[in-house]
Motif scaffolding. Structure first.
Motif, PDB file in Angstrom:
ATOM      1  N   ARG A 136     -13.099   0.118  -7.080  1.00  0.00           N
ATOM      2  CA  ARG A 136     -12.050  -0.296  -7.989  1.00  0.00           C
ATOM      3  C   ARG A 136     -11.655  -1.764  -7.304  1.00  0.00           C
ATOM      4  O   ARG A 136     -11.385  -2.602  -8.297  1.00  0.00           O
ATOM      5  N   LYS A 137     -11.529  -1.961  -6.172  1.00  0.00           N
ATOM      6  CA  LYS A 137     -10.886  -3.444  -5.747  1.00  0.00           C
ATOM      7  C   LYS A 137     -12.072  -4.454  -6.038  1.00  0.00           C
ATOM      8  O   LYS A 137     -11.520  -5.553  -6.373  1.00  0.00           O
ATOM      9  N   ARG A 139      -3.293   6.363   0.459  1.00  0.00           N
ATOM     10  CA  ARG A 139      -4.099   6.064  -0.582  1.00  0.00           C
ATOM     11  C   ARG A 139      -4.829   7.309  -0.975  1.00  0.00           C
ATOM     12  O   ARG A 139      -5.570   7.928  -0.112  1.00  0.00           O
ATOM     13  N   ARG A 140      -5.028   7.198  -2.373  1.00  0.00           N
ATOM     14  CA  ARG A 140      -5.532   8.538  -2.911  1.00  0.00           C
ATOM     15  C   ARG A 140      -7.296   8.162  -2.896  1.00  0.00           C
ATOM     16  O   ARG A 140      -7.496   6.900  -3.131  1.00  0.00           O
ATOM     17  N   MET A 172     -12.667   6.082   0.501  1.00  0.00           N
ATOM     18  CA  MET A 172     -12.782   4.392   0.792  1.00  0.00           C
ATOM     19  C   MET A 172     -13.746   4.039  -0.175  1.00  0.00           C
ATOM     20  O   MET A 172     -13.704   2.654  -0.676  1.00  0.00           O
ATOM     21  N   ALA A 190       0.781  -1.249  -0.095  1.00  0.00           N
ATOM     22  CA  ALA A 190      -0.024   0.053  -0.138  1.00  0.00           C
ATOM     23  C   ALA A 190       0.863   1.320   0.000  1.00  0.00           C
ATOM     24  O   ALA A 190       2.064   1.199   0.754  1.00  0.00           O
ATOM     25  N   GLU A 198     -14.628   4.518  -3.359  1.00  0.00           N
ATOM     26  CA  GLU A 198     -14.028   4.708  -4.460  1.00  0.00           C
ATOM     27  C   GLU A 198     -12.899   3.557  -4.746  1.00  0.00           C
ATOM     28  O   GLU A 198     -12.721   2.815  -5.562  1.00  0.00           O
ATOM     29  N   HIS A 199     -12.248   3.290  -3.341  1.00  0.00           N
ATOM     30  CA  HIS A 199     -11.006   2.109  -3.242  1.00  0.00           C
ATOM     31  C   HIS A 199     -11.961   0.714  -3.402  1.00  0.00           C
ATOM     32  O   HIS A 199     -11.505  -0.114  -4.119  1.00  0.00           O
TER      33      HIS A 199
END
Length: 233
Positions: free
Chosen positions: A80-81, A70-71, A74, A66, A76-77
């Motif tokens: 994507r994940k 992280r940009r 949460m 990591a 958005e993360h």
């Protein structure tokens, strides 16, 4: 054997009779680790032999690669994940906030500032030696989940560590160097050897494993069973 309790065929260490070791692999930014920690603490409060139990938290980085910070949000993360929409991710976070509240925890994922947790784990290793690991982990998890603190912010880590009882000088020296890096890696290597792929993971006396944030009742059953085996061994 109670549901959620798994037998592990590897002993880690020998301890005196009537003293039981519980090891918990977790990460500072893992919401289920915070929930599992709270539930286990309540189970331990109701355990008849709680004063004979030693609890040690072991290092486990969910994402060793990591970035420092992280940009993005949460949601958005997660989008994507896991390939979900932002709306789905926000709904997931909202549900987890509600679950945490039932266990007396305050989560605000809209404030979350995730990042690399390696320095936090190094501090927790040091805190374990000084007898204030539980206090520090609680402060780190509250700061991250409740207050929106950046888990890789060295200044905040230092404040949390000194607030938990560690000396300013020792904390500063640790964060400026690489002390306890090997201890973190050793915990993670042992987790790999034990087949641990997710956290939280609770290991009692090196023999009985309870994976995940189980209910208070199941944690209690695990403690009772392990204690019974210990005193009759």
């Amino acid at each position: 054997m109670p549901a959620g309790v798994v037998k592990v065929d590897r002993m880690v260490c020998r301890r005196k009779v009537c003293s039981m070791l519980v090891e918990i692999w977790s990460d500072v930014v893992c919401p289920w680790c915070a929930i599992g920690k709270a539930r286990f603490a309540r189970a331990l409060d109701g355990f008849a032999h709680a004063d004979e139990v030693e609890v040690v938290f072991r290092s486990f980085e969910l994402d060793p690669n990591a970035p420092e910070l992280r940009r993005g949000t949460m949601a958005e993360h997660l989008s994507r994940k896991y390939g979900m929409s932002i709306a789905e991710a926000e709904k997931t976070n909202s549900h987890l906030e509600e679950v945490a509240a039932l266990d007396g925890l305050e989560f605000h994922f809209d404030r979350a500032r995730p990042g690399n947790t390696f320095d936090a784990h190094r501090l927790l290793q040091f805190a374990a030696e000084r007898g204030c690991q539980h206090e520090l982990l609680g402060a780190l998890m509250d700061g991250y989940f409740r207050d929106g603190m950046a888990v890789s912010d060295v200044a905040w880590l230092a404040d949390a560590a000194t607030g938990a009882g560690l000396s300013v000088g020792e904390v500063t020296t640790l964060l400026e160097g690489d002390a306890y890096a090997e201890a973190v890696r050793a915990d993670e290597a042992r987790a790999y050897d034990l087949g641990i792929t997710g956290v939280p993971f609770f290991l009692i006396e090196g023999k009985y494993a309870i994976p995940g944030a189980q209910s208070i009742e199941r944690f209690g059953m695990g403690l009772d069973r392990a204690w019974g085996k210990l005193i009759t061994a």
